[in-house]
Design a protein around this motif. Structure first.
Motif, PDB file in Angstrom:
ATOM      1  N   GLU A   1      -2.540   8.967  11.202  1.00  0.00           N
ATOM      2  CA  GLU A   1      -2.975   7.580  11.390  1.00  0.00           C
ATOM      3  C   GLU A   1      -3.749   7.060  10.177  1.00  0.00           C
ATOM      4  O   GLU A   1      -3.629   5.895   9.799  1.00  0.00           O
ATOM      5  CB  GLU A   1      -3.833   7.482  12.652  1.00  0.00           C
ATOM      6  N   LYS A   2      -4.530   7.919   9.531  1.00  0.00           N
ATOM      7  CA  LYS A   2      -5.345   7.508   8.386  1.00  0.00           C
ATOM      8  C   LYS A   2      -4.489   6.946   7.245  1.00  0.00           C
ATOM      9  O   LYS A   2      -4.912   6.045   6.533  1.00  0.00           O
ATOM     10  CB  LYS A   2      -6.167   8.690   7.869  1.00  0.00           C
ATOM     11  N   THR A   3      -3.289   7.476   7.083  1.00  0.00           N
ATOM     12  CA  THR A   3      -2.389   7.001   6.031  1.00  0.00           C
ATOM     13  C   THR A   3      -2.009   5.546   6.260  1.00  0.00           C
ATOM     14  O   THR A   3      -2.042   4.728   5.335  1.00  0.00           O
ATOM     15  CB  THR A   3      -1.123   7.877   5.980  1.00  0.00           C
ATOM     16  N   PHE A   4      -1.663   5.208   7.507  1.00  0.00           N
ATOM     17  CA  PHE A   4      -1.293   3.824   7.839  1.00  0.00           C
ATOM     18  C   PHE A   4      -2.503   2.893   7.734  1.00  0.00           C
ATOM     19  O   PHE A   4      -2.370   1.753   7.302  1.00  0.00           O
ATOM     20  CB  PHE A   4      -0.694   3.760   9.247  1.00  0.00           C
ATOM     21  N   ILE A   5      -3.680   3.385   8.123  1.00  0.00           N
ATOM     22  CA  ILE A   5      -4.907   2.577   8.041  1.00  0.00           C
ATOM     23  C   ILE A   5      -5.251   2.280   6.591  1.00  0.00           C
ATOM     24  O   ILE A   5      -5.507   1.133   6.219  1.00  0.00           O
ATOM     25  CB  ILE A   5      -6.074   3.281   8.761  1.00  0.00           C
ATOM     26  N   LYS A   6      -5.247   3.315   5.750  1.00  0.00           N
ATOM     27  CA  LYS A   6      -5.600   3.124   4.325  1.00  0.00           C
ATOM     28  C   LYS A   6      -4.624   2.158   3.646  1.00  0.00           C
ATOM     29  O   LYS A   6      -5.029   1.302   2.861  1.00  0.00           O
ATOM     30  CB  LYS A   6      -5.607   4.461   3.580  1.00  0.00           C
ATOM     31  N   PHE A   7      -3.340   2.300   3.929  1.00  0.00           N
ATOM     32  CA  PHE A   7      -2.368   1.401   3.326  1.00  0.00           C
ATOM     33  C   PHE A   7      -2.529  -0.012   3.854  1.00  0.00           C
ATOM     34  O   PHE A   7      -2.334  -0.988   3.134  1.00  0.00           O
ATOM     35  CB  PHE A   7      -0.954   1.919   3.555  1.00  0.00           C
ATOM     36  N   GLY A   8      -2.910  -0.146   5.135  1.00  0.00           N
ATOM     37  CA  GLY A   8      -3.157  -1.456   5.718  1.00  0.00           C
ATOM     38  C   GLY A   8      -4.368  -2.143   5.106  1.00  0.00           C
ATOM     39  O   GLY A   8      -4.374  -3.349   4.878  1.00  0.00           O
TER      40      GLY A   8
END
Length: 82
Positions: free
Chosen positions: A70-77
């Motif tokens: 989930e952190k990957t999608f959050i950081k990219f967002g």
């Protein structure tokens, strides 16, 4: 806390995702047959069995199918917040 997601692979999807909740089951299996020999409670693991320490949730992009933490999608967002 609500946080915007953005897919790091297709870079366009910001709204369609599958949230995958991981349910950990610690087991001992027969190496030849794959039969389940023993199931461990998280407090009662054998000395040679490490406890799972991965993420509770993973996210799948519903456009391209990428599955990541989930952190990957959050950081990219956050990085690509429009």
């Amino acid at each position: 806390m609500n946080t915007p997601y953005c897919c790091p692979n297709c870079k366009t999807n910001r709204s369609r995702f599958n949230i995958i909740k991981q349910d950990v089951q610690s087991v001992k299996m027969d190496p030849r047959t794959g039969d389940l020999l023993e199931e461990y409670a998280s407090e009662q693991l054998s000395p040679f069995h490490l406890a799972y320490n991965g993420p509770e949730k993973r996210v799948q992009c519903a456009s391209c199918g990428l599955i990541e933490d989930e952190k990957t999608f959050i950081k990219f967002g956050e990085k690509n917040n429009v």
